[in-house]
Design an enzyme around this catalytic site. Structure first.
Site, PDB file in Angstrom:
ATOM      1  CE  LYS A 128      -5.729 -16.926   3.999  1.00 26.03           C
ATOM      2  NZ  LYS A 128      -4.728 -17.028   2.905  1.00 26.03           N
ATOM      3  CB  THR A 129      -9.311 -23.172   2.953  1.00 27.09           C
ATOM      4  OG1 THR A 129      -9.618 -21.832   2.550  1.00 27.09           O
ATOM      5  CG2 THR A 129     -10.583 -24.008   2.919  1.00 27.09           C
ATOM      6  CG  ASP A 147     -11.657 -17.372   2.608  1.00 31.01           C
ATOM      7  OD1 ASP A 147     -10.643 -16.909   3.168  1.00 31.01           O
ATOM      8  OD2 ASP A 147     -11.662 -17.762   1.427  1.00 31.01           O
ATOM      9  NE  ARG A 171      -5.557 -22.096  -4.007  1.00 32.86           N
ATOM     10  CZ  ARG A 171      -6.137 -21.254  -3.161  1.00 32.86           C
ATOM     11  NH1 ARG A 171      -5.982 -19.947  -3.319  1.00 32.86           N
ATOM     12  NH2 ARG A 171      -6.848 -21.710  -2.156  1.00 32.86           N
ATOM     13  CB  THR A 191      -5.499 -11.829   1.674  1.00 34.54           C
ATOM     14  OG1 THR A 191      -6.609 -10.981   1.346  1.00 34.54           O
ATOM     15  CG2 THR A 191      -5.818 -13.253   1.243  1.00 34.54           C
TER      16      THR A 191
END
Length: 361
Positions: free
Chosen positions: A83-84, A128, A236, A177
């Site tokens: 997302k980032t 975020d 990640r 999230t």
């Protein structure tokens, strides 16, 4: 580019014993530093999320053709899915600067007003964990997103005055999230909503091979496939496992990663073939060996593994449920046949009335 600390629900540590989980999708300090070097710079380079990428590409190209700022974008999904990264790509594709902050950092409407009033025209504001923003700031954001205006309150009590402040057009990119926690008025103000899915192993292999090139790590296809299969569908985690396997290969092998090296390295770090770590297996083993596969209550299960119930419920269970190894039922937690098979155990036999026979017979 301005950087503020961003928060993640999954990154919040619930118990000291598992602070260093290798398969935690939350970002730590090392991840943040490495990810900056590994992040793709445009949509063509971004791996996975085909539908979101295709739809977002249309949104951005149309905005550029009109010479306008892009619609506000909401990205939802589990931590570590990109997302980032997509927010930065949006800014790069629009040729605009990006401002990064987080919902927990905005506790008052004045905090948000200060950020909004300093934005440049066309700038991208990445927020975020937007669902964790305070309610007063959230209500101010409604007007800012829709009318590019905020009302700044000056004074207190009966003498307070609302001064309208015009804002330059900007693009808000919200990430969450837990999309279900966003109020409908906020969700409705986003022109584009994209849900990030977990990655297929083949997509993670592409991520790993790309990261290996950038990190100057020699890896073959089988080695990348072995790491991808244990990465829980999350880039990640895949990049973190790659770095740990790289360390093992440099110390224990010739520096090249193949399937045996990757398997041996991840065995040292207690990440098994399905991506389960020590906590996951402890929960499953307790459920199977102490309670016959369940049903058993969450608190009882947590005591059996020596952890807080929040740790079991929020850290271990989501992945076990997603993998089909554990089920949540009204009567408690129940292991599935796949859980018995994964740990190499034999399920107890039951009599015709559904009760376990004496001594498991």
């Amino acid at each position: 580019m301005n950087w503020d600390e961003t928060g993640s629900d999954a990154g919040e540590r619930l118990d000291g014993r598992f602070d260093e989980r290798l398969v935690d999708a939350g970002a730590d300090g090392e991840d943040t530093a490495v990810e900056a070097a590994l992040r793709p710079k445009d949509l063509d380079e971004f791996v996975g999320q085909e539908k979101v990428r295709e739809q977002l590409d249309l949104v951005l190209k149309a905005a550029r053709a009109r010479g306008a700022t892009a619609d506000h974008v909401l990205l939802s999904g589990a931590p570590g899915l990109g997302k980032t990264t997509l927010s930065m790509i949006i800014a790069a594709e629009m040729g605009a600067p990006i401002r990064i902050t987080s919902g927990p950092a905005i506790q008052h409407a004045g905090d948000l007003a200060a950020i909004l009033s300093s934005l440049q025209e066309g700038e991208v504001l990445f927020l975020d964990e937007i669902h964790r923003m305070s309610r007063p700031a959230e209500e101010m954001l409604y007007m800012a997103m829709e009318d590019f205006r905020v009302d700044v309150i000056v004074g207190k009590g009966p003498g307070a005055t609302a001064i309208p402040l015009e804002l330059p057009p900007f693009t808000l990119v919200g990430a969450t999230t837990r999309a279900g926690l966003l109020p409908p008025p906020l969700r409705d103000r986003f022109g584009f909503t994209g849900h990030m899915e977990f990655y297929a192993p083949t997509e993670l292999e592409r991520v790993i091979r790309r990261s290996a090139r950038l990190l100057d790590v020699a890896i073959d296809e089988d080695g990348a496939a072995e790491i991808a299969g244990r990465s829980r569908g999350t880039p990640r985690i895949a990049n973190r496992l790659l770095r740990r396997v790289r360390d093992y290969a440099q110390v224990k092998a010739d520096g090249r990663i193949d399937r045996p090296v990757a398997s041996a390295a991840l065995g040292v770090y207690e990440v098994d073939a399905r991506g389960l770590d020590r906590l996951d297996r402890a929960v499953l083993r307790a459920l199977l060996t102490l309670f016959g596969g369940g049903p058993v209550g969450l608190s009882t299960l947590a005591v059996a593994v020596g952890e807080e119930r929040e740790t079991v419920e929020e850290v271990a269970e989501p992945f076990l449920v997603r993998e089909g190894l554990l089920a949540r039922t009204p009567r408690g937690r129940v292991a599935t046949p796949a859980a018995w098979a994964h740990l190499g155990l034999v399920p107890p036999q039951h009599d015709g009335k559904g009760q376990q026979g004496l001594f498991g017979a």
